[in-house]
Design an enzyme around this catalytic site. Structure first.
Site, mmCIF file in Angstrom:
data_model
loop_
_atom_site.group_PDB
_atom_site.id
_atom_site.type_symbol
_atom_site.label_atom_id
_atom_site.label_comp_id
_atom_site.label_asym_id
_atom_site.label_seq_id
_atom_site.Cartn_x
_atom_site.Cartn_y
_atom_site.Cartn_z
ATOM 1 N N GLY A 277 0.804 -1.210 0.000
ATOM 2 C CA GLY A 277 0.000 0.000 0.000
ATOM 3 C C GLY A 277 0.839 1.263 0.000
ATOM 4 O O GLY A 277 1.978 1.289 -0.472
ATOM 5 N N ILE A 281 4.949 2.887 6.463
ATOM 6 C CA ILE A 281 5.220 1.468 6.697
ATOM 7 C C ILE A 281 5.470 0.766 5.370
ATOM 8 O O ILE A 281 6.428 -0.006 5.230
ATOM 9 C CB ILE A 281 4.059 0.807 7.464
ATOM 10 C CG1 ILE A 281 3.908 1.434 8.848
ATOM 11 C CG2 ILE A 281 4.289 -0.697 7.579
ATOM 12 C CD1 ILE A 281 2.741 0.905 9.648
ATOM 13 N N GLU A 302 -1.432 -2.033 -6.692
ATOM 14 C CA GLU A 302 -2.248 -0.906 -7.154
ATOM 15 C C GLU A 302 -1.382 0.298 -7.502
ATOM 16 O O GLU A 302 -1.584 0.941 -8.526
ATOM 17 C CB GLU A 302 -3.229 -0.482 -6.054
ATOM 18 C CG GLU A 302 -4.254 -1.518 -5.689
ATOM 19 C CD GLU A 302 -4.983 -1.121 -4.431
ATOM 20 O OE1 GLU A 302 -6.213 -1.048 -4.474
ATOM 21 O OE2 GLU A 302 -4.326 -0.879 -3.398
ATOM 22 N N GLY A 396 -8.458 -1.077 -2.071
ATOM 23 C CA GLY A 396 -8.281 -2.422 -2.604
ATOM 24 C C GLY A 396 -7.799 -3.423 -1.585
ATOM 25 O O GLY A 396 -7.452 -4.560 -1.947
#
Length: 523
Positions: A277, A281, A302, A396
């Site tokens: 993502g 992090i 993504e 997502g």
């Protein structure tokens, strides 16, 4: 009007040049209550000129709330949608957004927002699910799409994102194309799958991350293109959040876990396609992989951030598929300066494909995402703070976590509240909202450690999550709750997943009342 030489070079379908307009000329096309689709995904590739002209028009003429739209974007757009939110120009919005103004408008009740799995949202739109109340048979009145070139057949070459553009363009009554001449053409980087309605679908033909169908632009009926507008403004992406001690600790736990999985034969030496993502992090994890011994990595995700360029540069990353390249200004400069190197190892697809459960499961993706909170039984909340306040939307995360070979969530063990530096525990007795269930999560990681949850019953999961992942300030509080819940459940013969419903959300109620989740007692 005069057409610039740059625009003439980008638009290779001559009939479109007669449709070039200034944005102000198009304002009469837009009416209150229309359904509009924008290109864009995670803040890049969205239209800029038309949305800005409309916002200027509303602001200048005091039309706040009187000229507003039902707005659909693949995920988040750029700063333009936040300005629309401030001007009350959005009636309804889906499926994902980023920015304080639009989140504030949603939580104030001024925007009707719904989030949806990103793999499903564009196709559900083409089914007419979101426009059922219309009586004219239309789905979208206009799709406003940013392009970086137009091919000889009139097909549209998109920019740094694909998102839901193919579906929006197929479902729209009319198209307006913003050709961005300030950014280089992205021609050759995309692989486009156009929507096909059931029951006529066939499986996606990809068995590797680098396979393509061969369609590198979005085909359109030129008659539906009502105007072209030249855009001369690049995407504005702020600096990435740098990794910190906590995020680097999470990355270290994950790298160690991957190395152990390879040693035991559960993962190949080059792992499996990675999904990651956005945020510090995610950046730290990619940085950790760049510094580890893994080579010939692949990515099916993504969004690609600047940190992925480092993986390309040190030879660790072999190929990456995404639906968006979200780079900072410096990242885009590096990307364009090394176009030949990067473009040969990169493919941009629609979000329906990048987030496809079929593809994620076929490729055996390793999914890594950050939640708001996770409860002791591994139910995760990705969207609603304290069960009610919307952050960004589901995105997502569930597309990947439900279907990945390895489903991983990572988060700091505690976050600060207004009065307590560790006032908010990521690990809670019961999640205040559930987006991903206990059945979706394999591994949970915080700065404290990593909990491997595969094959564990709920009570085993709870002990492992508290032991490995909870912040030290909360371990005894959570352990006390679990002990009490098990004692209570023994009496009621309900030991599978013990809870005390009168107390299960006390972390959240105590936070609201006292500014911290550190409940002094469960009595």
């Amino acid at each position: 009007m005069t057409v610039s030489q740059l625009l003439k070079q980008r638009v290779r379908y001559a009939p479109y040049l007669s449709k070039v307009r200034r944005a102000e000329e198009l304002l009469p096309l837009f009416k209150h209550g229309q359904y509009i689709g924008w290109s864009g995904f995670t803040g890049v590739g969205a239209p800029k000129v038309i949305p800005t002209a409309l916002a200027d028009h509303v602001e200048k003429n005091g039309l706040q709330g009187q000229l507003a739209f039902n707005l659909f974007v693949g995920a988040s757009a750029g700063p333009e949608e936040n300005r629309w939110a401030d001007l009350d120009m959005i009636l309804r919005r889906a499926p994902h957004q980023v920015g304080k103004p639009i989140a504030r408008a949603i939580n104030d009740g001024r925007i009707k927002f719904f989030d949806k799995h990103l793999s499903m949202f564009p196709q559900d739109l083409t089914y007419g699910y979101y426009t059922r109340e219309r009586t004219d048979g239309k789905i979208l009145d206009y799709a406003i799409v940013e392009a970086t070139a137009i091919k000889e057949d009139g097909s549209i070459v998109l920019g740094p994102s694909v998102g839901g553009s193919p579906e929006f363009m197929s479902a729209a009554d009319k198209l307006i194309v913003e050709v961005n001449t300030a950014t280089p053409s992205f021609e050759g980087l995309h692989d486009i799958d156009m929507p096909v309605l059931p029951p006529h679908r066939v499986p996606y033909p990809y068995t590797r991350v680098d396979e393509r169908s061969g369609l590198d632009a979005v085909p359109v009926d030129p008659a539906r293109v009502v105007a072209l507008v030249e855009s001369t403004e690049r995407d504005k992406v702020g600096p990435n959040t740098p990794s910190d001690e906590g995020s680097r600790a999470i990355a270290g736990h994950l790298v160690e876990f991957f190395e152990n999985e390879v040693r035991h034969g559960r993962l190949p030496a080059n792992l499996l396609p990675l999904q990651s993502g956005i945020g510090n992090i995610a950046n730290a994890v990619i940085e950790g992989l760049a510094g580890a011994s893994f080579r010939n990595l692949t990515v099916w995700t993504e969004v690609l951030q600047d940190s992925f360029l480092d993986l390309f540069e040190n030879g660790s990353l072999e190929f990456a598929t995404a639906t968006s390249i979200r780079l900072t200004e410096a990242g885009f400069e590096k990307f364009f300066a090394n176009w030949d190197e990067y473009s040969s190892k990169l493919c941009l697809r629609s979000q329906v494909v990048s987030n496809s459960p079929e593809m994620i499961r076929r490729l055996g993706v390793i999914a890594m995402n950050t939640p708001v909170e996770v409860d002791i039984y591994a139910h995760a909340n990705s969207t609603n703070v304290s069960g009610s306040r919307m952050l960004n939307g589901l995105g997502g995360s569930a597309d990947f976590l439900r279907n990945a070979k390895l489903s991983i969530m990572h988060a700091p063990s505690a976050r600060p509240s207004k009065t307590d530096p560790t006032g908010i525990s990521t690990i809670v007795p019961m999640a205040s909202h559930v987006d991903q269930t206990e059945h979706d999560l394999d591994v949970l990681v915080t700065d404290q450690g990593l909990a491997d949850l595969r094959g564990l019953c709920p009570r085993e999961r709870a002990r492992e999550i508290i032991r490995q992942c909870a912040h030290p300030d909360y371990k005894p509080i959570l352990t006390d709750y679990l002990d009490r819940a098990e004692h209570y459940a023994q009496r009621s013969r309900s030991m599978h997943e013990p809870h005390i419903l009168q107390q299960a959300l006390r972390f959240h109620t105590h936070l609201a009342e006292k500014g911290t989740m550190k409940v002094p007692s469960w009595d």
